[in-house]
Scaffold this motif. Structure first.
Motif, PDB file in Angstrom:
ATOM      1  N   UNK A 124       5.185  14.611 -23.610  1.00 17.03           N
ATOM      2  CA  UNK A 124       3.898  14.262 -23.724  1.00 17.03           C
ATOM      3  C   UNK A 124       3.336  13.443 -22.141  1.00 17.03           C
ATOM      4  N   UNK A 125       4.266  14.620 -21.753  1.00 16.86           N
ATOM      5  CA  UNK A 125       3.577  13.699 -19.842  1.00 16.86           C
ATOM      6  C   UNK A 125       2.058  14.271 -19.601  1.00 16.86           C
ATOM      7  N   UNK A 176      -2.152  11.746 -14.548  1.00 18.92           N
ATOM      8  CA  UNK A 176      -1.334  10.123 -14.512  1.00 18.92           C
ATOM      9  C   UNK A 176      -0.090  10.474 -14.020  1.00 18.92           C
ATOM     10  N   UNK A 177       0.100  11.481 -14.692  1.00 17.61           N
ATOM     11  CA  UNK A 177       1.822  12.314 -14.197  1.00 17.61           C
ATOM     12  C   UNK A 177       1.426  13.322 -13.215  1.00 17.61           C
ATOM     13  N   UNK A 178       0.104  13.843 -12.424  1.00 17.95           N
ATOM     14  CA  UNK A 178       0.200  14.360 -11.105  1.00 17.95           C
ATOM     15  C   UNK A 178       1.147  14.055 -10.116  1.00 17.95           C
ATOM     16  N   UNK A 214       5.798  13.449 -12.311  1.00 18.16           N
ATOM     17  CA  UNK A 214       6.174  11.977 -12.002  1.00 18.16           C
ATOM     18  C   UNK A 214       5.857  10.707 -13.449  1.00 18.16           C
ATOM     19  N   UNK A 215       6.575   9.906 -13.933  1.00 22.85           N
ATOM     20  CA  UNK A 215       6.959   9.066 -14.123  1.00 22.85           C
ATOM     21  C   UNK A 215       6.733   7.738 -13.577  1.00 22.85           C
ATOM     22  N   UNK A 216       5.885   7.116 -13.156  1.00 25.88           N
ATOM     23  CA  UNK A 216       5.829   5.512 -12.034  1.00 25.88           C
ATOM     24  C   UNK A 216       6.038   4.585 -12.735  1.00 25.88           C
ATOM     25  N   UNK A 217       7.536   4.503 -13.165  1.00 24.93           N
ATOM     26  CA  UNK A 217       7.667   2.852 -14.277  1.00 24.93           C
ATOM     27  C   UNK A 217       7.905   1.491 -12.911  1.00 24.93           C
ATOM     28  N   UNK A 218       6.946   1.100 -13.588  1.00 26.31           N
ATOM     29  CA  UNK A 218       6.333  -0.783 -13.051  1.00 26.31           C
ATOM     30  C   UNK A 218       7.200  -1.991 -13.197  1.00 26.31           C
TER      31      UNK A 218
END
Length: 294
Positions: free
Chosen positions: A226-227, A231-233, A244-248
């Motif tokens: 589910x990406x 927001x995942x571009x 891309x999954x940006x983790x805070x």
């Protein structure tokens, strides 16, 4: 170029599962993290591995630029490669023996840069049976890389040209005169796991099972995790060619790279050799800076 291989015999776990959830990275049920000592990471994986090292000698980088968009740089083979971003001219855009040869063809350059690069050693711990490796910096985990599509399905081997008449193009290798390309291919192959990643990857409670996704399952992976969505571009104009999954927390980035062989290049095997591929080339877990977002 130096290869140092080390193995440690351990029991291979029945599971091979990376999970990102609750602000933690886990392998199976054990917490792992970027920057952890590599010995602790090895204990968490509890499986056979080897070490691949590649040493780069100190070098001097040289580059030249022209007002019309022309650029040139010194190659490892001692020759100078010239190209121009505004002109497509094969007669000019090639390797030369000296900068003087280029100046005679295109005129005097505007800028010259010279930079000394110190020697360095890249170290990878490789889990061949599990399909992933780890880049190690200062004896700590720098980057974790899973490879669902093997390197040889994406890149043809480079071999030095042999004596005799030219051979027909092969789906297995390309013959060239520059030994640097041959050495670089061997380095990249050595740091890659010998088998593909067929484990599981979980993000925020959703799991992609790479034993089922196969070589054409890019869209399946996106759906499973589910990406989809902006927001995942990836930044720039490469939308659709990665997620891309940006983790805070911990400045952690999960970079999921796509490989599609619809447009075959001269450096990749033909579809006749490897079949249709539109899948996940790699899942890379690494630290990012704000500059990486741009």
């Amino acid at each position: 170029m130096v290869y140092l291989i080390s193995c440690q015999e351990k029991t291979v776990s029945n599971d091979n599962h990376f999970r990102i959830e609750k602000k933690e990275i886990l392998y199976n049920d054990k917490k792992i993290y970027l920057g952890m000592p590599i010995e602790e990471f090895i204990q968490s994986i509890n499986s056979e591995y080897r070490v691949a090292k590649y040493s780069l000698n100190e070098r001097t980088d040289k580059s030249w630029s022209w007002k019309d968009g022309g650029e040139a740089y010194l190659n490892d083979n001692g020759k100078i490669k010239y190209f121009n971003i505004n002109i497509n001219n094969d007669a000019l855009e090639k390797e030369y023996n000296s900068i003087e040869e280029i100046v005679k063809k295109v005129g005097q350059y505007e800028n010259f840069k010279e930079k000394k690069v110190p020697s360095e050693e890249s170290i990878f711990y490789v889990w061949d049976k599990l399909g992933f490796n780890v880049a190690v910096h200062d004896n700590t985990v720098g980057q974790i890389n899973m490879y669902p599509i093997h390197y040889t399905k994406r890149n043809i081997e480079y071999k030095l040209r042999t004596a005799g008449p030219p051979k027909a193009k092969s789906d297995v290798y390309i013959e060239i005169d520059d030994k640097t390309n041959v050495e670089n291919y061997k380095v990249m192959l050595e740091r890659q796991p010998k088998t593909e990643f067929k484990g599981k990857f979980t993000y925020d409670g959703r799991t992609a099972d790479f034993s089922k996704i196969g070589y054409t399952g890019w869209n399946t992976m996106v759906k499973d995790l589910d990406i989809a969505g902006s927001s995942y571009d990836p930044p720039g104009d490469s939308k659709g060619w990665g997620r891309k999954i940006w983790l805070n927390y911990d400045n952690c980035l999960i970079d999921i790279k796509r490989y599609n062989n619809d447009n075959e290049s001269t450096g990749s095997p033909s579809k006749d050799k490897v079949g249709k591929i539109d899948g996940v080339q790699a899942i890379e877990i690494w630290r990012f800076t704000e500059e990486d977002r741009k």
